[in-house]
Design an enzyme around this catalytic site. Structure first.
Site, PDB file in Angstrom:
ATOM      1  N   THR A 121      -0.716  -2.390  -1.778  1.00  2.00           N
ATOM      2  CA  THR A 121       0.244  -3.046  -0.340  1.00  2.00           C
ATOM      3  C   THR A 121      -0.424  -4.318  -0.308  1.00  2.00           C
ATOM      4  OG1 THR A 121       1.097  -0.927   0.154  1.00  2.00           O
ATOM      5  CG2 THR A 121       1.118  -2.601   1.508  1.00  2.00           C
ATOM      6  N   LYS A 157       5.526   8.727  -0.388  1.00  2.00           N
ATOM      7  CA  LYS A 157       5.131   9.747   0.859  1.00  2.00           C
ATOM      8  C   LYS A 157       4.226  10.577   0.386  1.00  2.00           C
ATOM      9  CE  LYS A 157       9.658  11.223   1.528  1.00  2.00           C
ATOM     10  NZ  LYS A 157      10.413  10.681   0.370  1.00  2.00           N
ATOM     11  N   GLU A 158       3.098  10.508   1.205  1.00  2.00           N
ATOM     12  CA  GLU A 158       2.086  11.560   1.052  1.00  2.00           C
ATOM     13  C   GLU A 158       2.709  13.094   1.161  1.00  2.00           C
ATOM     14  OE1 GLU A 158      -1.738  10.921   2.386  1.00  2.00           O
ATOM     15  OE2 GLU A 158      -1.745   9.064   2.860  1.00  2.00           O
ATOM     16  N   LYS A 210       7.961  -4.371   0.842  1.00  2.00           N
ATOM     17  CA  LYS A 210       7.000  -3.041   1.187  1.00  2.00           C
ATOM     18  C   LYS A 210       6.716  -3.136   2.688  1.00  2.00           C
ATOM     19  CE  LYS A 210       4.059   0.159   0.780  1.00  2.00           C
ATOM     20  NZ  LYS A 210       4.232   1.501   0.759  1.00  2.00           N
ATOM     21  N   PHE A 255      13.510   9.937  10.581  1.00  2.00           N
ATOM     22  CA  PHE A 255      12.453   8.890  11.211  1.00  2.00           C
ATOM     23  C   PHE A 255      12.901   8.913  12.773  1.00  2.00           C
ATOM     24  CE2 PHE A 255      10.800   8.402   6.905  1.00  2.00           C
ATOM     25  CZ  PHE A 255       9.479   8.302   7.166  1.00  2.00           C
ATOM     26  N   GLY A 259       7.396  12.460  18.656  1.00  2.41           N
ATOM     27  CA  GLY A 259       6.092  13.043  18.731  1.00  2.41           C
ATOM     28  C   GLY A 259       4.861  12.393  19.249  1.00  2.41           C
ATOM     29  N   CYS A 266      -1.045   4.143   5.809  1.00  2.00           N
ATOM     30  CA  CYS A 266       0.275   3.058   5.398  1.00  2.00           C
ATOM     31  C   CYS A 266       0.641   2.326   6.865  1.00  2.00           C
ATOM     32  CB  CYS A 266       1.353   3.530   4.693  1.00  2.00           C
ATOM     33  SG  CYS A 266       0.777   3.899   3.001  1.00  2.00           S
TER      34      CYS A 266
END
Length: 446
Positions: A121, A157-158, A210, A255, A259, A266
């Protein structure tokens, strides 16, 4: 296809394993000899579901190998992927020293046409810097060679990276050469056969895409957290609001879960880097700066709820904490909200008993010298004798706990839920005080 990947971290290993699984011959290269030796023994240094088995299968088939030999690596690949880290500098800008070091290495050993791909990135304009570094290094050698530089950002995505790579939403390719486009299309064709998801654009647009994607997702998270804070003050339930707005197809449900803020490797880094890039271009990115400010404030939201509940008397309190990783299915604690919460609690004189299914070793590395921080072997062991329970990461095993048991083992029956996992009315019936995010005032315990 013969592929060389510089950098055997998260992006490099996932990319290499998936490309090898499609039948390519992949060589993963890293300057860390210890890491390469562990990979050769089959020890994968990161936690990503399914990655160990994928690497093992392709290593046994001879489709993926690991080396520190740059000469061999450059000689191997038609595609030379740069997948090294771009850590943030003190001013938030992306540090390109490792990317440009790889470009120099490729230039020092290149002997035939190759496609050099920036997978890391990176800010807009990095491909131009990579090209200039390659050209300068080749001139120093007195060598004239044709090569192409391509921007090919990752969108992994992790916790779900393999599925993301195998069945991508899109594959973005930035190039100024039609021939290179066709070679990139051939490389990704096994992953886009059902539907052509290859999106070709100019290099600078690809680089910005990105950052724009991550900044948009971070914006949605901070926006919902801002709404949650409003809902709490006016007596509304943000979970009902979420359903109400998510049903609008222009908004959607992704999304928009409130929270304790975003973390990981990232979003924080990329939002900061985009802000820095905007400043360098002479633009004031007000929305992005607000996104970052809201997120920084949100990471402390559970601490402030605890502080109010205990009338500021946190010294000597024992706080159980469920979840340390910044999200489920990873051991990554970089910029994790749990880290902020732990630091605030320890500074206030509280003790923390924490549990995470995967990230325990990483937490031990971060807090091993803090006597008031201990790791528990199970969720219930962490809650034993605690004055309160805080939930920071929404691991699946936390979604349906034994509330009667929790009430028995907690010294004080109070839960601070940073992920809105439970029904407030149900917890009130169990006799548990419950503080969530944006769900109005706690219901009276029955």
């Amino acid at each position: 296809m013969r592929v060389t990947i510089f950098g055997s971290g998260y992006v490099g290993l996932v990319t290499g394993a998936c490309l090898a699984d499609a039948g390519n011959h992949v060589m993963c290269l890293d300057v860390d000899a210890g890491k390469i030796e562990r990979l050769k023994r089959g020890e994968v240094p990161i936690h990503e579901p399914g990655l160990d088995a994928l690497i093992k299968r392709n290593a046994e088939a001879g489709r993926i190998e690991f080396t520190t030999d740059a000469v061999r690596g450059v000689e191997h690949g038609l595609f030379q992927l740069i997948a090294v880290g771009t850590p943030p500098g003190e001013d938030g800008s992306a540090d390109l020293r490792y990317v440009l070091a790889v470009a120099r290495t490729i230039g020092q050993h290149l002997n035939r046409y190759s496609i050099v791909i920036t997978k890391s990135t990176v800010p807009v304009g990095t491909a131009d810097k990579v090209r200039a570094e390659l050209e300068r290094t080749l001139r120093e050698r007195g060598v004239k060679l044709e090569f192409d530089v391509v921007s090919n950002p990752e969108f992994l995505k992790e916790g779900a990276a393999i599925a993301d790579f195998m069945k991508p939403d899109r594959v973005v390719v930035g190039t100024d050469n039609p021939r290179t486009t066709e070679l990139m299309r051939a490389l990704y064709e096994p992953f886009t056969r059902n539907h052509d998801r290859l999106i070709v654009m100019d290099i600078r647009s690809s680089e910005l895409t990105k950052y724009a994607a991550n900044a948009m997702l971070a914006t949605k998270i901070s926006f919902m957290n801002e709404l949650a804070n409003i809902a709490e003050r006016v007596g509304a339930d943000i979970e009902k609001v979420r359903i109400g707005i998510g049903s609008d197809p222009r908004i959607g449900y992704s999304f928009i879960y409130p929270g304790t803020g975003y973390g990981g490797s990232c979003f924080p880094k990329d939002v900061q880097a985009l802000i820095r890039s905007a400043h360098e271009a002479g633009h004031e990115p007000n929305i992005l700066q607000a996104v970052e400010a809201v997120n920084a404030r949100q990471k402390a939201v559970l601490y402030h709820k605890m502080h109010r509940h205990f009338d500021g008397a946190l010294k000597g309190r024992v706080i159980a904490l469920w979840g340390l990783a910044f999200k489920p299915n990873t051991d990554d604690m970089r910029e994790a909200p749990a880290v902020t919460l732990i630091e605030l609690l320890l500074a206030a004189g509280a003790r923390v008993q924490a549990y995470d299914p995967i990230a325990g070793a990483e937490a031990q590395r971060l807090f091993h010298d803090r006597g008031s921080f201990t790791l528990a072997k199970s969720a219930y062991a962490a809650a034993e004798g605690a004055d309160a329970l805080a939930i920071v990461t929404e691991w699946q095993e936390f979604r349906s706990p034994d509330f009667e048991r929790l009430k028995e083992i907690l010294r004080a029956p109070v839960i601070f839920d940073g992920r809105n996992l439970y029904d407030p009315a149900m917890l009130a019936r169990f006799g548990l005080s419950y503080y969530a995010i944006g769900r109005g005032r706690p219901l009276p315990v029955s």
